[in-house]
Design a protein around this motif. Sequence first.
Motif, PDB file in Angstrom:
ATOM      1  N   GLY A   2       0.826  -1.196   0.000  1.00 51.53           N
ATOM      2  CA  GLY A   2       0.000   0.000   0.000  1.00 51.53           C
ATOM      3  C   GLY A   2       0.861   1.247   0.000  1.00 51.53           C
ATOM      4  N   PRO A   3       0.236   2.406   0.218  1.00 48.06           N
ATOM      5  CA  PRO A   3       0.967   3.670   0.134  1.00 48.06           C
ATOM      6  C   PRO A   3       2.095   3.760   1.157  1.00 48.06           C
ATOM      7  CG  PRO A   3      -1.186   3.986   1.161  1.00 48.06           C
ATOM      8  CD  PRO A   3      -1.171   2.602   0.612  1.00 48.06           C
ATOM      9  N   ALA A   4       3.226   4.289   0.697  1.00 47.16           N
ATOM     10  CA  ALA A   4       4.380   4.515   1.563  1.00 47.16           C
ATOM     11  C   ALA A   4       5.222   5.621   0.951  1.00 47.16           C
ATOM     12  CB  ALA A   4       5.207   3.236   1.723  1.00 47.16           C
ATOM     13  N   SER A   5       5.946   6.333   1.775  1.00 46.04           N
ATOM     14  CA  SER A   5       6.768   7.436   1.290  1.00 46.04           C
ATOM     15  C   SER A   5       8.113   6.928   0.786  1.00 46.04           C
ATOM     16  CB  SER A   5       6.994   8.464   2.403  1.00 46.04           C
ATOM     17  OG  SER A   5       7.846   7.949   3.402  1.00 46.04           O
ATOM     18  N   ARG A   6       8.795   7.762   0.003  1.00 50.06           N
ATOM     19  CA  ARG A   6      10.109   7.385  -0.505  1.00 50.06           C
ATOM     20  C   ARG A   6      11.151   7.255   0.605  1.00 50.06           C
ATOM     21  NH1 ARG A   6      10.013  11.210  -5.680  1.00 50.06           N
ATOM     22  NH2 ARG A   6       9.583   9.665  -7.290  1.00 50.06           N
ATOM     23  N   TYR A   7      11.111   8.156   1.559  1.00 49.60           N
ATOM     24  CA  TYR A   7      12.235   8.288   2.479  1.00 49.60           C
ATOM     25  C   TYR A   7      11.968   7.777   3.885  1.00 49.60           C
ATOM     26  CZ  TYR A   7      13.749  10.856  -1.506  1.00 49.60           C
ATOM     27  OH  TYR A   7      14.085  11.169  -2.802  1.00 49.60           O
ATOM     28  N   GLY A   8      10.754   7.266   4.112  1.00 45.70           N
ATOM     29  CA  GLY A   8      10.422   6.776   5.441  1.00 45.70           C
ATOM     30  C   GLY A   8      11.351   5.681   5.907  1.00 45.70           C
ATOM     31  N   GLU A   9      11.566   4.666   5.080  1.00 47.80           N
ATOM     32  CA  GLU A   9      12.410   3.546   5.494  1.00 47.80           C
ATOM     33  C   GLU A   9      13.820   4.004   5.851  1.00 47.80           C
ATOM     34  OE1 GLU A   9      14.719   0.230   3.138  1.00 47.80           O
ATOM     35  OE2 GLU A   9      12.578  -0.233   3.087  1.00 47.80           O
ATOM     36  N   SER A  10      14.373   4.935   5.077  1.00 50.52           N
ATOM     37  CA  SER A  10      15.722   5.407   5.343  1.00 50.52           C
ATOM     38  C   SER A  10      15.810   6.111   6.695  1.00 50.52           C
ATOM     39  CB  SER A  10      16.174   6.354   4.228  1.00 50.52           C
ATOM     40  OG  SER A  10      16.237   5.689   2.983  1.00 50.52           O
ATOM     41  N   VAL A  11      14.804   6.924   7.004  1.00 50.88           N
ATOM     42  CA  VAL A  11      14.785   7.621   8.286  1.00 50.88           C
ATOM     43  C   VAL A  11      14.557   6.637   9.432  1.00 50.88           C
ATOM     44  CG1 VAL A  11      13.611   9.401   9.644  1.00 50.88           C
ATOM     45  CG2 VAL A  11      14.017   9.755   7.204  1.00 50.88           C
ATOM     46  N   ILE A  12      13.673   5.671   9.233  1.00 56.05           N
ATOM     47  CA  ILE A  12      13.423   4.640  10.239  1.00 56.05           C
ATOM     48  C   ILE A  12      14.720   3.904  10.576  1.00 56.05           C
ATOM     49  CG2 ILE A  12      12.277   2.423  10.658  1.00 56.05           C
ATOM     50  CD1 ILE A  12       9.992   3.580   8.780  1.00 56.05           C
ATOM     51  N   ASN A  13      15.444   3.478   9.562  1.00 53.48           N
ATOM     52  CA  ASN A  13      16.687   2.746   9.805  1.00 53.48           C
ATOM     53  C   ASN A  13      17.748   3.623  10.457  1.00 53.48           C
ATOM     54  OD1 ASN A  13      15.745   0.289   8.824  1.00 53.48           O
ATOM     55  ND2 ASN A  13      16.414   0.687   6.732  1.00 53.48           N
ATOM     56  N   TYR A  14      17.787   4.896  10.081  1.00 52.82           N
ATOM     57  CA  TYR A  14      18.764   5.824  10.677  1.00 52.82           C
ATOM     58  C   TYR A  14      18.554   5.908  12.193  1.00 52.82           C
ATOM     59  CZ  TYR A  14      21.045  10.299  11.785  1.00 52.82           C
ATOM     60  OH  TYR A  14      21.807  11.285  12.351  1.00 52.82           O
ATOM     61  N   TYR A  15      17.321   6.178  12.622  1.00 50.50           N
ATOM     62  CA  TYR A  15      17.073   6.353  14.047  1.00 50.50           C
ATOM     63  C   TYR A  15      17.103   5.029  14.810  1.00 50.50           C
ATOM     64  CZ  TYR A  15      16.101  11.332  13.673  1.00 50.50           C
ATOM     65  OH  TYR A  15      16.233  12.691  13.483  1.00 50.50           O
ATOM     66  N   THR A  16      16.631   3.946  14.179  1.00 49.20           N
ATOM     67  CA  THR A  16      16.683   2.639  14.830  1.00 49.20           C
ATOM     68  C   THR A  16      18.126   2.252  15.149  1.00 49.20           C
ATOM     69  OG1 THR A  16      14.642   1.884  13.759  1.00 49.20           O
ATOM     70  CG2 THR A  16      16.149   0.185  14.546  1.00 49.20           C
ATOM     71  N   LEU A  17      18.997   2.384  14.169  1.00 48.68           N
ATOM     72  CA  LEU A  17      20.403   2.031  14.372  1.00 48.68           C
ATOM     73  C   LEU A  17      21.053   2.949  15.406  1.00 48.68           C
ATOM     74  CD1 LEU A  17      22.884   0.391  13.637  1.00 48.68           C
ATOM     75  CD2 LEU A  17      23.212   1.873  11.643  1.00 48.68           C
ATOM     76  N   ALA A  18      20.786   4.242  15.325  1.00 50.38           N
ATOM     77  CA  ALA A  18      21.382   5.175  16.281  1.00 50.38           C
ATOM     78  C   ALA A  18      20.915   4.878  17.705  1.00 50.38           C
ATOM     79  CB  ALA A  18      21.040   6.613  15.890  1.00 50.38           C
TER      80      ALA A  18
END
Length: 454
Positions: free
Chosen positions: A340-356
Amino acid sequence: MRSSGLAAAALLALGGLGAAAHAAEPAPLDCLGPVQHESPAPGSAEWKQRDADNMACARQRIDDFAQQPASLFTPGKTPALDAYRNPASHADKRFRYTEASTPSASGKPIAVEIYRPCSAGTCRGMPAGLKAFEPPYPAVVIVHGGYSSKRLHRSAAQVLAEAGYMTIALETTAPMGTHGPDAQSVVDWVLATPSAPLAGGAFPHGKELDARMVGIAGHSQGGSTASLIGQTDKRIGAIVSWDNLTALKTGWVDKIGMDPPADVAIRTPALGIGADYYFKVIPTTEAPEPAKTNTQGGRGRGAEPHPKDLGYQELKGAGVDTMLVALRAGTHLDFSLFGGPASRYGESVINYYTLAWFDRYLKGAHDPALAADAFRRLTAQTFDDSADRHNISQGLYDKAAAGDSVMKGNRPYLVGGTPVRDRLSFYFTSRCAITKPGSTVRVGSEDMRAVGCR
């Protein structure tokens, strides 16, 4: 009117495609840069334009799928799995991969995918930018949402493994109502020792585990599961809850097969990541905060207006480190791609903060230099490439670059060099209350988009 410079910058950033390749095409909606209207009045033409742009940004990832080669996916079906995240394609190159199972409390097998970092001599052809790690490893257990699957979190599992974490993604024994007991069974299995084994057998990589550093992450019902078990199991040192960090003492409503104890103690640092939309991308006609009702018991999802920060406020009130990151144009499916609908950059931001977050509160608990670097990332006003180097997920597609291999044409979405505020929701407030490593000084902000985390 957007400037030609912004349009060119967007073209370059959207997966690395050159502007010359699209010279005859109209400039794409700039979902990387600032919004068109920063503070429009609700109902005004500017408000409606900003809202329409946000809704378009929330559909871009699934719209971009049309560029991808049909040979990689089942014809006529929107993908539920990212073809570029098939673990068999990357095992012993980017990480080590095994599958296993352990009994649940009910005796049914719980299937798991286990991702381990590469150690010296175990992986061949490791890509530039990645490195090997020697055991023992910190571990993160990942819990999927209701009617979902462990396979839909392969991006986060692989990113964490490439960054030095042993990651265990489980499949619950039923679509609903077993997330809590099944996740607890997997945590118990992972942490069982030869002197205290479980009836289902030993965790196959127990000798490589550093039991001092175990975290839990989850999405949706898995996020509520992580929010709860991460506080009640004293062996867990950090929590990441994807849509969303759930309050345990404020109207708990999730049916995961267990409820918070009446005397639950809030003790574990927890990050919540939320989004603008649930499953449907619908117009926002008035400011959603402050919410008028609390129909979701503190969860970050559902279509009704409700507060998304109750989990954050609960931890902050207990003096425990916490953050709430709300994704600009993100949906419930940015975390778990059903198609379904998802943004282009959501996954990248999710992974950035999860890893940090895990670097700060798991590895960082025993590595002061890494804790300091993770704190820098959590409080940064511009993203670095710490997560981008691990991103191989579906992005835009460049046929010219593919050559004789369709897989080479993928251009993943990257956020390095992007201002943090441009990736945060303007509808829902992002917040932080975290301590500087090695001190009791707390960094706090009730509006990270406006003033950062400082």
